[in-house]
Write a protein that holds these residues in place. Sequence first.
Motif, PDB file in Angstrom:
ATOM      1  N   ARG A 227       0.700  -1.343   0.015  1.00 29.54           N
ATOM      2  CA  ARG A 227      -0.123   0.209  -0.029  1.00 29.54           C
ATOM      3  C   ARG A 227       0.754   1.566  -0.226  1.00 29.54           C
ATOM      4  O   ARG A 227       2.073   1.735   0.947  1.00 29.54           O
TER       5      ARG A 227
ATOM      6  N   ALA B 276       0.982   3.654   2.795  1.00 28.62           N
ATOM      7  CA  ALA B 276       0.406   2.666   4.309  1.00 28.62           C
ATOM      8  C   ALA B 276       1.625   2.386   5.391  1.00 28.62           C
ATOM      9  O   ALA B 276       2.535   1.944   5.215  1.00 28.62           O
TER      10      ALA B 276
ATOM     11  N   LEU C  14      -8.789  -5.951   2.332  1.00 27.32           N
ATOM     12  CA  LEU C  14      -8.252  -4.744   2.283  1.00 27.32           C
ATOM     13  C   LEU C  14      -6.702  -4.072   1.057  1.00 27.32           C
ATOM     14  O   LEU C  14      -6.534  -2.645   1.166  1.00 27.32           O
ATOM     15  N   HIS C  15      -5.949  -5.344   2.054  1.00 30.82           N
ATOM     16  CA  HIS C  15      -4.610  -4.832   1.228  1.00 30.82           C
ATOM     17  C   HIS C  15      -4.691  -4.206  -0.855  1.00 30.82           C
ATOM     18  O   HIS C  15      -4.236  -3.473  -0.676  1.00 30.82           O
TER      19      HIS C  15
ATOM     20  N   SER D  16      -6.628  -1.329  -1.161  1.00 30.95           N
ATOM     21  CA  SER D  16      -6.257   0.063  -0.453  1.00 30.95           C
ATOM     22  C   SER D  16      -4.963   0.631  -1.650  1.00 30.95           C
ATOM     23  O   SER D  16      -3.627   0.639  -1.473  1.00 30.95           O
TER      24      SER D  16
ATOM     25  N   GLN E 238      -9.614   3.171   3.443  1.00 24.73           N
ATOM     26  CA  GLN E 238      -7.847   2.688   3.169  1.00 24.73           C
ATOM     27  C   GLN E 238      -7.421   2.877   4.430  1.00 24.73           C
ATOM     28  O   GLN E 238      -8.154   3.013   5.903  1.00 24.73           O
TER      29      GLN E 238
ATOM     30  N   LEU F 168      -7.881   2.500   9.922  1.00 22.74           N
ATOM     31  CA  LEU F 168      -8.391   2.822   8.315  1.00 22.74           C
ATOM     32  C   LEU F 168      -8.871   4.701   8.921  1.00 22.74           C
ATOM     33  O   LEU F 168      -9.131   5.306   9.613  1.00 22.74           O
TER      34      LEU F 168
ATOM     35  N   LYS G  66     -16.848   6.900   0.327  1.00 26.89           N
ATOM     36  CA  LYS G  66     -16.528   5.299   0.203  1.00 26.89           C
ATOM     37  C   LYS G  66     -16.308   4.139   0.901  1.00 26.89           C
ATOM     38  O   LYS G  66     -18.040   4.473   1.362  1.00 26.89           O
TER      39      LYS G  66
END
Length: 334
Positions: free
Chosen positions: A39, A42, A130-131, A134, A142, A157, A220
């Motif tokens: 990410r 991140a 999510l990875h 994101s 994210q 998040l 979102k």
Amino acid sequence: MTSDRWQPQQPDKFLQVSAAAGPEPPLSRPRERTPGDARPGAVEGRSGAVPGPGPSADSRVSPAGKAQHGLKEQYRVGSLLGRGGFGSVFAATRLSDGAPVAIKRVPRNRVRHWDQLPNGTSAPLEIVLLHKVSTGFPGVAQLLEWLELPKDIIMVLERPERCQDLWHFIRARGFLSEEVARELFRQVLEAVQHCTSCGVLHRDIKPENILVDLATGQAKLIDFGCGTYLQDTAYTHFAGTPSYSPPEWTHFGWYYGKPATIWSLGILLHQMVCGEHPFRRGQNISWDHQLSLPERLSQECQDLIRRCLTMLDVDRPSLEDIFCDPWMQDIHLP
């Protein structure tokens, strides 16, 4: 009461945690691991610890204990935003820069499926999904960081400063004008298309799982707790909200990911422009049902809703078809 323009509201909540059944592993799960799939920007979370400036001075503290201590040092946790079958979500502030975040806490015993991140770390499937999505795409909340504690999984998040979920956004207005609904619906379609391109099926698209940034109007997609990998074959287990499940699941016990998503998008669009779910609670949708829509809606809007809510899954439009639909293009047919 209707709204024909953007009207900022006070923030209501960030996430509503789904109480539906957990995600199933697909019949044929992709196992590829791409080194470049990290990410951007991140914090790379690790199982059992939060990345920090260095090791703790107290070597007697367990890694999980250090992680929990690090979490308290990095975030100031505030009020409860939502609670459900998967856990709880809290508003929080990142102390380093004052940025608002949401912290989702899921009991470890509620995590049914695990997989591996690209670096080989074992993680709950929700975090792996999510990875994958994101990647800086603005239409998906994210994942900033995650950690594993002895009894809980913690996810940090992004959370806009002033936000409201779409359910409350619609409720405050009664229903949305077609103009406002079109803009928000287009953003949801783009988010779903992004997830699909990443090989991810959300499975719980509904107003409660769409967050509206009240300052910018950005929508979102949130809460991947019911998500799984996208597959071409049929799913034989359901995860999500029952009132959004497609008729093929109700009648036959199977569904395909893409047409089931279109069905839930049809319900979503109906809720936007009508202010209510198209099917009464507990109603068994029959094959000869006739969907009644308000006469105030344009014919193009009515046609799109009916196309998405076609009983036969092969007759529903694709995402690409919806993007090209006259209503999405704001074209009025003669």
